[in-house]
Design an enzyme around this catalytic site. Structure first.
Site, PDB file in Angstrom:
ATOM      1  N   ASP A 262       1.127   1.668  -0.743  1.00  0.00           N
ATOM      2  CA  ASP A 262       1.847   1.025   0.347  1.00  0.00           C
ATOM      3  C   ASP A 262       1.588  -0.470   0.179  1.00  0.00           C
ATOM      4  O   ASP A 262       0.707  -0.880  -0.575  1.00  0.00           O
ATOM      5  CB  ASP A 262       1.365   1.564   1.703  1.00  0.00           C
ATOM      6  CG  ASP A 262       2.402   1.325   2.789  1.00  0.00           C
ATOM      7  OD1 ASP A 262       2.409   2.071   3.781  1.00  0.00           O
ATOM      8  OD2 ASP A 262       3.247   0.409   2.617  1.00  0.00           O
TER       9      ASP A 262
HETATM   10  C1  GLC Z   1       5.306  -0.802   5.003  1.00  0.00           C
HETATM   11  C2  GLC Z   1       5.390   0.678   5.270  1.00  0.00           C
HETATM   12  C3  GLC Z   1       6.080   1.457   4.173  1.00  0.00           C
HETATM   13  C4  GLC Z   1       7.207   0.599   3.633  1.00  0.00           C
HETATM   14  C5  GLC Z   1       6.566  -0.564   2.910  1.00  0.00           C
HETATM   15  C6  GLC Z   1       7.616  -1.560   2.408  1.00  0.00           C
HETATM   16  O1  GLC Z   1       4.061  -1.292   5.354  1.00  0.00           O
HETATM   17  O2  GLC Z   1       4.177   1.352   5.609  1.00  0.00           O
HETATM   18  O3  GLC Z   1       6.569   2.683   4.740  1.00  0.00           O
HETATM   19  O4  GLC Z   1       8.021   1.350   2.757  1.00  0.00           O
HETATM   20  O5  GLC Z   1       5.607  -1.253   3.701  1.00  0.00           O
HETATM   21  O6  GLC Z   1       8.240  -2.194   3.480  1.00  0.00           O
END
Ligand code: GLC
Length: 716
Positions: A262
């Site tokens: 993430d």
């Molecule tokens: C965010 C979310 C994830 C998302 C990523 C990109 O923090 O937790 O679900 O796809 O970052 O935005």
């Protein structure tokens, strides 16, 4: 300076490697692997390392010298997010308004796996059109707490329903030469301090509740990417966990795609030593655009050169990233996606129609269309949700509000009067004046509809977030903006007022539920949601939605809040409830929910009969007849639960092991047949694995977890 030999190699190998593959001539995996071998042999360590971390807000590094482009990702799980530049700045004046599909819990409420596939085909086609390689969905964290700010993005509290829905979604996406990304692995089931909490659970809980949907995503859906969650899992960051990434995901499950983090979930270079393949995020590069600063950046070059990190580990990361690129035909003549087509909008509408869940109906629904005057009350009747809620936001091509849907459905001759009743926003409230206006309109109308509930927060000006949104959880289950008082006031004025609640999960309805005759859960039903809500309220669509999670009467009844700690001030989230998540808790502890898992009413009625159970070697066949005994066509979700009558380890009162959604004409009957293998009867015992203890099992079939129509004992 490239050696003479290298230049020759480049001139010969790279074009060969990048030779076009048309989707029709899918390369056999052996051919892909040998092409990857050739590329890796040509790469310097620096080039390999450049592949394993971000190169901008939503891209992973490429190797220009070898013709390897960047890997392009995009949110989100229910629509392709608007264009971000390389540094989060929104690209203006680009054609990036997309099909806004119903969100996760709405899709789950359909209990329709074919719609899961259709959902995925829309998302994959539009991601392809927008030039994306990986769409960052499906998100399917188990819905453990009613307060999780991101429940709306996820699916259900039940591992089997979770497992069935993700397969179609992933296949639908990946048929369009776009990788789906299963997230967030694992147990990221709240937003409170998500980057730092430590989730504690035992192995049985992980294997019976949280892992099943990943198993089906990998082994049936053949998902090409997995996103490691922010949180720690039993003391180790998911993004750093050898146990989760290597032993379980890549080892036991046989996952051959890529694991990304993430955003900013990698907290140290130790992630390079385990199965973390692609470090995403931007925190470490903000302002410098120097992505080499990443934990899996320049440091790794030194570790490999000094022999502190075996180059074969680096090669495997690069291999997986290249494998995904080949499997989505990134080097070939990729399929062509479509964007904002009427067909995509029809799919959004179809899913919305089937998601709307009728919770209560004391002969007040469907409403007649022949009305002189209709009162529509509630700020949610005109509110648009698509663009908020965090990373899953979508710049919707359009979004039909419930009021617009109602206006689209009724004749011009019907006078529709609207009162917001409450304000939405930082200090949104149902003021006395607003309540008085709403009551007056309801009192003078032939019928009244209340459209309330939650909104997808948060926008910049709302810091006291009480809404459905990423990065924060709700403070409680009570409706925001003073709605309880407003609802009771209009129910007093007209007891037949229909109450429609929008939102991602459960609401505490105790203040007014007993005064209401008709209650509808509308979720966040996407761009066509307003039309779908109106179609159900006025009978053009017979509701067939079923709750994919328990609606507790009150928060304290939820196992995440009665047994466990949530949120825990010392960042430890101990899943003391174990496997007793959702209805597993309510049914075993005999707690009455407001509305049970699997519940949803219809405008027709269904009769279950002729239950028959037979066994043939390792397979159990359960068949029954379902008849539509009413006067209109309807969709019924036949649910099959299993109760282990006696076990050496405590097991839940019952567990969902099969389901089928049927559409039956009035007066018709359908024979339903389920095939159960031994997995339907086993439980996980630490140290011994999956156990099938001989004995009696009760097979239960019904219209919800608390509406069992037929049951019979099976002895194994
Ligand atoms: C965010 C979310 C994830 C998302 C990523 C990109 O923090 O937790 O679900 O796809 O970052 O935005």
């Amino acid at each position: 300076m490239l050696s003479y030999l290298r230049i020759i190699t480049l001139l010969i190998i790279v074009p060969t490697v990048m030779s076009c593959q048309s989707p029709s001539e899918e390369l056999p995996s052996s051919a892909i692997e040998s092409k990857i071998d050739s590329l890796i042999r040509l790469m310097t360590i620096e080039e390999k390392v450049n592949m394993i971390h971000a190169s901008s807000a939503f891209t992973g590094g490429g190797v220009e010298r070898l013709g390897i482009p960047e890997l392009i990702t995009s949110d989100g799980p229910h629509g392709v997010r608007h264009e971000h530049g390389r540094d989060w700045a929104k690209d203006e004046n680009v054609y990036d308004s997309s099909t806004y599909l119903p969100t996760g819990t709405a899709l789950a409420a359909t209990w329709n796996t074919e719609l899961g596939y259709k959902f995925g085909t829309v998302l994959g086609s539009e991601a392809n059109f927008r030039g994306k390689d990986i769409i960052l969905g499906p998100g399917f964290n188990i819905i453990r707490s009613p307060l999780n700010g991101r429940n709306f993005e996820y699916l259900t509290e039940d591992p089997y329903l979770n497992s069935r829905l993700v397969v179609g979604y992933i296949k639908g996406v990946q048929e369009h030469d776009v990788a789906a990304c299963a997230k967030h692995y694992i147990a990221n089931t709240y937003e409170y301090e998500r980057e730092y909490v430590d989730v504690k659970m035992d192995e049985r809980t992980m294997r019976e509740i949280y892992l099943p949907a990943y198993i089906s995503a990998v082994q049936e859906g053949e998902v090409l990417a997995v996103m490691a969650a922010y949180n720690k899992f039993n003391g180790t960051y998911c993004a750093h966990s050898k146990y989760l990434l290597d032993d379980i995901l890549k080892g036991e499950l046989g996952f051959e795609g890529l694991v990304m983090s993430d955003w900013n979930a990698v907290k140290g270079t130790e992630a390079a030593y385990v199965g973390m393949d692609l470090e995403m995020g931007t925190d470490l590069a903000i302002g410098t655009e120097d992505y080499g600063k990443f934990h899996m950046g320049d440091t790794v070059v030194g570790l490999v050169e000094e022999g502190k990190l075996d180059e074969s580990i680096l090669d495997d990361k690069v291999r997986r990233i290249l494998r995904v690129m080949f499997q989505i035909n990134k080097f070939g003549d990729r399929k062509k996606g479509q964007y904002n087509t009427p067909e995509h909008q029809r799919t959004a509408r179809e899913i919305a129609n089937e998601s709307i869940t009728l919770l209560k109906n004391q002969d007040v629904l469907p409403l007649k269309k022949e009305l002189n005057k209709l009162a529509v009350i509630g700020g949610n009747a005109t509110w648009k949700h698509a663009g908020a809620g965090g990373s899953s936001q979508v710049k919707a091509y359009y979004e039909i509000t419930p009021l617009e849907g109602i206006e689209n459905t009724l004749a011009e001759s019907t006078e529709i009067v609207f009162s917001p009743g409450y304000g939405i926003g930082k200090n949104g409230q149902a003021t006395d004046e607003m309540i008085a206006e709403a009551v007056a309109n309801v009192s003078s109308a032939d019928a009244a509809i209340y459209i309330g509930g939650w909104v997808r927060g948060y926008t910049d000006e709302w810091d006291d977030n009480v809404f459905d949104a990423e990065n924060v959880d709700k403070p409680d289950m009570f409706l925001p903006f003073g709605q309880d008082k407003l609802i009771n006031a209009i129910l007093k004025a007209n007891p037949n007022t229909i109450i429609v609640i929008m939102g991602g999960g459960p609401t505490d309805m105790r203040a007014w539920e007993s005064n209401a005759k008709g209650i509808v859960q509308a979720w966040y039903p996407g761009m066509e949601g307003g039309n779908a809500i109106a179609a159900v309220l006025f009978g053009d669509v017979n509701p067939s939605g079923k709750l994919p999670m328990t609606f507790p009467a009150k928060l304290e009844d939820s196992p995440a809040h009665s047994i466990s700690s949530y949120p825990n001030e010392n960042l430890l989230i101990d899943h003391k409830e174990g496997i007793f998540v959702g209805y597993r808790h309510f049914d075993t502890r005999e707690i009455e929910p407001m509305f049970p898992f699997g519940h949803g009413l219809s405008y027709t009625s269904f009769e279950y009969s002729d239950l028959a159970i037979s066994r043939n070697e390792g397979q159990v066949t359960v068949s029954l007849q379902v008849s539509n005994t009413g006067s209109v066509q309807g969709g019924e979700v036949v649910q099959l639960y299993v109760k282990d009558m006696e076990s050496s380890l405590e097991r839940p009162e019952q567990e969902l092991k099969e389901f089928s959604k049927l559409f039956i004409e009035p007066g018709a009957s359908v024979m339903v047949e389920f095939k159960l293998d031994s997995s339907a009867f086993k439980y996980f015992k630490e140290g011994e694995g999956w156990i099938l203890e001989p004995g009696d099992f009760e097979i239960r079939v019904g219209s919800s977890s608390r509406d069992i129509r037929l049951k019979e004992i099976l002895t194994l």
